[in-house]
Design a protein around this motif. Structure first.
Motif, PDB file in Angstrom:
ATOM      1  N   LEU A   1      -7.014  -4.458  -7.534  1.00  0.00           N
ATOM      2  CA  LEU A   1      -6.810  -4.116  -6.127  1.00  0.00           C
ATOM      3  C   LEU A   1      -5.765  -3.015  -5.976  1.00  0.00           C
ATOM      4  CD1 LEU A   1      -6.853  -4.425  -3.055  1.00  0.00           C
ATOM      5  CD2 LEU A   1      -5.273  -6.340  -3.310  1.00  0.00           C
ATOM      6  N   ALA A   2      -4.614  -3.231  -6.648  1.00  0.00           N
ATOM      7  CA  ALA A   2      -3.516  -2.272  -6.503  1.00  0.00           C
ATOM      8  C   ALA A   2      -3.973  -0.879  -6.941  1.00  0.00           C
ATOM      9  CB  ALA A   2      -2.304  -2.734  -7.310  1.00  0.00           C
TER      10      ALA A   2
ATOM     11  N   GLY B   1       1.065   3.348 -12.790  1.00  0.00           N
ATOM     12  CA  GLY B   1       2.256   2.579 -13.143  1.00  0.00           C
ATOM     13  C   GLY B   1       2.735   1.727 -11.986  1.00  0.00           C
ATOM     14  N   ASP B   2       2.868   2.354 -10.809  1.00  0.00           N
ATOM     15  CA  ASP B   2       3.290   1.614  -9.610  1.00  0.00           C
ATOM     16  C   ASP B   2       2.354   0.451  -9.348  1.00  0.00           C
ATOM     17  OD1 ASP B   2       4.954   3.722  -9.260  1.00  0.00           O
ATOM     18  OD2 ASP B   2       3.786   4.643  -7.643  1.00  0.00           O
ATOM     19  N   ALA B   3       1.065   0.725  -9.506  1.00  0.00           N
ATOM     20  CA  ALA B   3       0.068  -0.284  -9.152  1.00  0.00           C
ATOM     21  C   ALA B   3       0.237  -1.529 -10.011  1.00  0.00           C
ATOM     22  CB  ALA B   3      -1.344   0.284  -9.315  1.00  0.00           C
ATOM     23  N   VAL B   4       0.428  -1.306 -11.323  1.00  0.00           N
ATOM     24  CA  VAL B   4       0.551  -2.445 -12.234  1.00  0.00           C
ATOM     25  C   VAL B   4       1.824  -3.233 -11.923  1.00  0.00           C
ATOM     26  CG1 VAL B   4       0.853  -3.104 -14.646  1.00  0.00           C
ATOM     27  CG2 VAL B   4      -0.852  -1.381 -14.015  1.00  0.00           C
ATOM     28  N   ILE B   5       2.919  -2.484 -11.672  1.00  0.00           N
ATOM     29  CA  ILE B   5       4.185  -3.168 -11.365  1.00  0.00           C
ATOM     30  C   ILE B   5       4.063  -3.950 -10.047  1.00  0.00           C
ATOM     31  CG2 ILE B   5       6.614  -2.804 -10.714  1.00  0.00           C
ATOM     32  CD1 ILE B   5       6.556  -0.373 -12.634  1.00  0.00           C
TER      33      ILE B   5
ATOM     34  N   ALA C   1     -11.617  -3.076  -0.769  1.00  0.00           N
ATOM     35  CA  ALA C   1     -11.007  -3.452  -2.050  1.00  0.00           C
ATOM     36  C   ALA C   1     -10.243  -4.771  -1.902  1.00  0.00           C
ATOM     37  CB  ALA C   1     -10.076  -2.342  -2.532  1.00  0.00           C
ATOM     38  N   VAL C   2      -9.583  -4.941  -0.768  1.00  0.00           N
ATOM     39  CA  VAL C   2      -8.847  -6.192  -0.532  1.00  0.00           C
ATOM     40  C   VAL C   2      -9.836  -7.356  -0.454  1.00  0.00           C
ATOM     41  CG1 VAL C   2      -7.326  -7.449   1.049  1.00  0.00           C
ATOM     42  CG2 VAL C   2      -6.973  -5.000   0.670  1.00  0.00           C
TER      43      VAL C   2
ATOM     44  N   PRO D   1       0.816  -1.224   0.000  1.00  0.00           N
ATOM     45  CA  PRO D   1       0.000   0.000   0.000  1.00  0.00           C
ATOM     46  C   PRO D   1       0.849   1.273   0.000  1.00  0.00           C
ATOM     47  CG  PRO D   1      -0.747  -1.518   1.707  1.00  0.00           C
ATOM     48  CD  PRO D   1       0.543  -2.065   1.167  1.00  0.00           C
ATOM     49  N   GLN D   2       2.028   1.228   0.628  1.00  0.00           N
ATOM     50  CA  GLN D   2       2.843   2.433   0.677  1.00  0.00           C
ATOM     51  C   GLN D   2       3.552   2.697  -0.639  1.00  0.00           C
ATOM     52  OE1 GLN D   2       4.755   0.992   4.345  1.00  0.00           O
ATOM     53  NE2 GLN D   2       4.870   3.156   4.852  1.00  0.00           N
TER      54      GLN D   2
END
Ligand SMILES: [Zn+2]
Length: 388
Positions: A377-378, A233-237, A356-357, A226-227
């Protein structure tokens, strides 16, 4: 010493089952022939079922479930002639899985007084296999006892659960799990206390966390998710990484087993030692490989689900801090991170993330492709925009 030693923090259930095993010594009348043991994953359902089977198989005239006689030891180890343990790697327990169990149930016990059949994941019975099983539960042979295990009563077909006696297991206290790790596995007490809390009293996971540095590292990576997520972009990675971690963890435990099973199958078919698989046995080998693939997928989903449960626990800690609730944190090793996250958002945002989780868990349970479920989710873990 007793067969109940590894069934930790379940005193009420142990009392009920011990009483039944004691009464079962006196004769078959009055014995309940179908039991439904429920409890969250890691609470020790199958351990409790095995212990009950052992108590029924115990040969010690003075104690019930002594843990020392050959009846107790073989029942606990899964090698007792009258105790059958059924588990499945499939999403559903099929009719072809149930039929041999029913045939076994009709046979009189060969060495002891009772024939016991343990069905893990009884929530995976569907209408067809459930109905087949129901007939024998309704009219059980006098010396047969069915032990059905499931996460919760509601997960089991109503027809089945209405004919079984329900024994609920609870989430054991973390202290009891820690004590078991120290006593049984020789884990250092401080590590045992940490692992039991971090694993939220899931006995198997606590044991792995305590003994496997890799598992501890993977857990921290999951909890940092989560942090780390700031944008799309971060979410997909991050989602890709999480799915990879789960695949790696699931794979680590199955590669060896897959190879061993294949070697055993080839040996059983008389085809070991040949460089290529002879045409006559290819079908069996293909079937085994398909089963193994299915098992790997299920294992990966289980690992991901555990990661999501860890994330929920972290969000719960964040909420605890945000609300100033006077309870201990689950993730006591991450107090700094928890406080940072708590300061960066509102309780409403934390709850939305937790939802969401939960949604991702439901999607995984419905066989949505893991990467899709985790990416969604991300994306919803991204921080709320504060510029409006
Ligand atoms: Zn015994």
């Amino acid at each position: 010493m007793s067969v109940w030693d590894d069934v930790v923090g379940q005193e009420p259930a142990v009392r009920v089952l011990t009483r039944a095993a004691t009464a079962a010594r006196r004769g078959t009348t009055g014995m309940t022939h179908a039991w439904l043991l429920t409890g969250p994953p890691g609470s020790g359902r199958s351990t409790a079922a095995r212990a009950f089977a052992a108590a029924l198989a115990c040969e010690d005239p003075a104690a019930i479930g002594c843990g020392r006689c050959s009846g107790c030891r073989t029942a606990l180890a899964g090698s007792h002639a009258d105790v059958t343990l059924f588990t499945t790697e499939h999403t559903w327990i099929r009719r072809v899985d149930v039929e041999p169990l029913i045939a076994t149930a009709q046979r009189r016990p060969s060495v002891g007084r009772w024939r016991v059949i343990v069905v893990e994941d009884a929530d995976r019975l569907n209408e067809t296999s459930g109905n087949v099983l129901l007939k024998t539960i309704e009219e059980p042979p006098p010396q047969t006892v069915w032990l059905l295990c499931a996460p919760a009563v509601d997960d089991v077909l109503p027809t089945i659960r209405s004919r079984a006696r329900h024994v609920p297991l609870r989430i054991p206290p973390a202290e009891a799990v820690a004590e078991l790790l120290v006593r049984r596995d020789g884990v250092d007490p401080v590590m045992a206390a940490f692992a039991a809390r971090a694993a939220q009293s899931h006995v198997g996971l606590a044991r792995r966390l305590a003994r496997d540095e890799g598992a501890r590292i993977r857990r921290r990576e999951v909890l940092r998710l989560p942090q780390r997520v700031r944008g799309v972009g971060d979410a997909v990675i991050a989602a890709g990484e999480l799915v990879d971690i789960a695949a790696e963890e699931a794979g680590a435990s199955t590669v060896e087993r897959d190879a061993r099973e294949k070697a055993e199958l080839l040996r059983a078919l008389g085809a070991d030692g040949s460089a290529t698989v002879p045409p006559a046995v290819r079908a069996q080998v293909r079937q085994l490989e398909e089963d193994q693939k299915r098992r790997a997928r299920r294992h990966q989903t289980d690992v991901l689900d555990r990661a999501l449960v860890d994330l929920l626990a972290l969000l719960r800690d964040v909420l605890v801090v945000q609300l100033g609730a006077p309870v201990e944190l689950v993730n006591s090793d991450m107090t700094t991170e928890v406080r940072t996250m708590a300061g960066a958002g509102t309780p409403e945002e934390t709850l939305a993330r937790a939802e969401a989780v939960q949604l991702a868990r439901e999607r995984l349970a419905q066989n949505v492709a893991p990467l899709l479920a985790i990416e969604a989710l991300a994306l919803s873990l991204r921080p709320a925009r504060r510029d409006d």
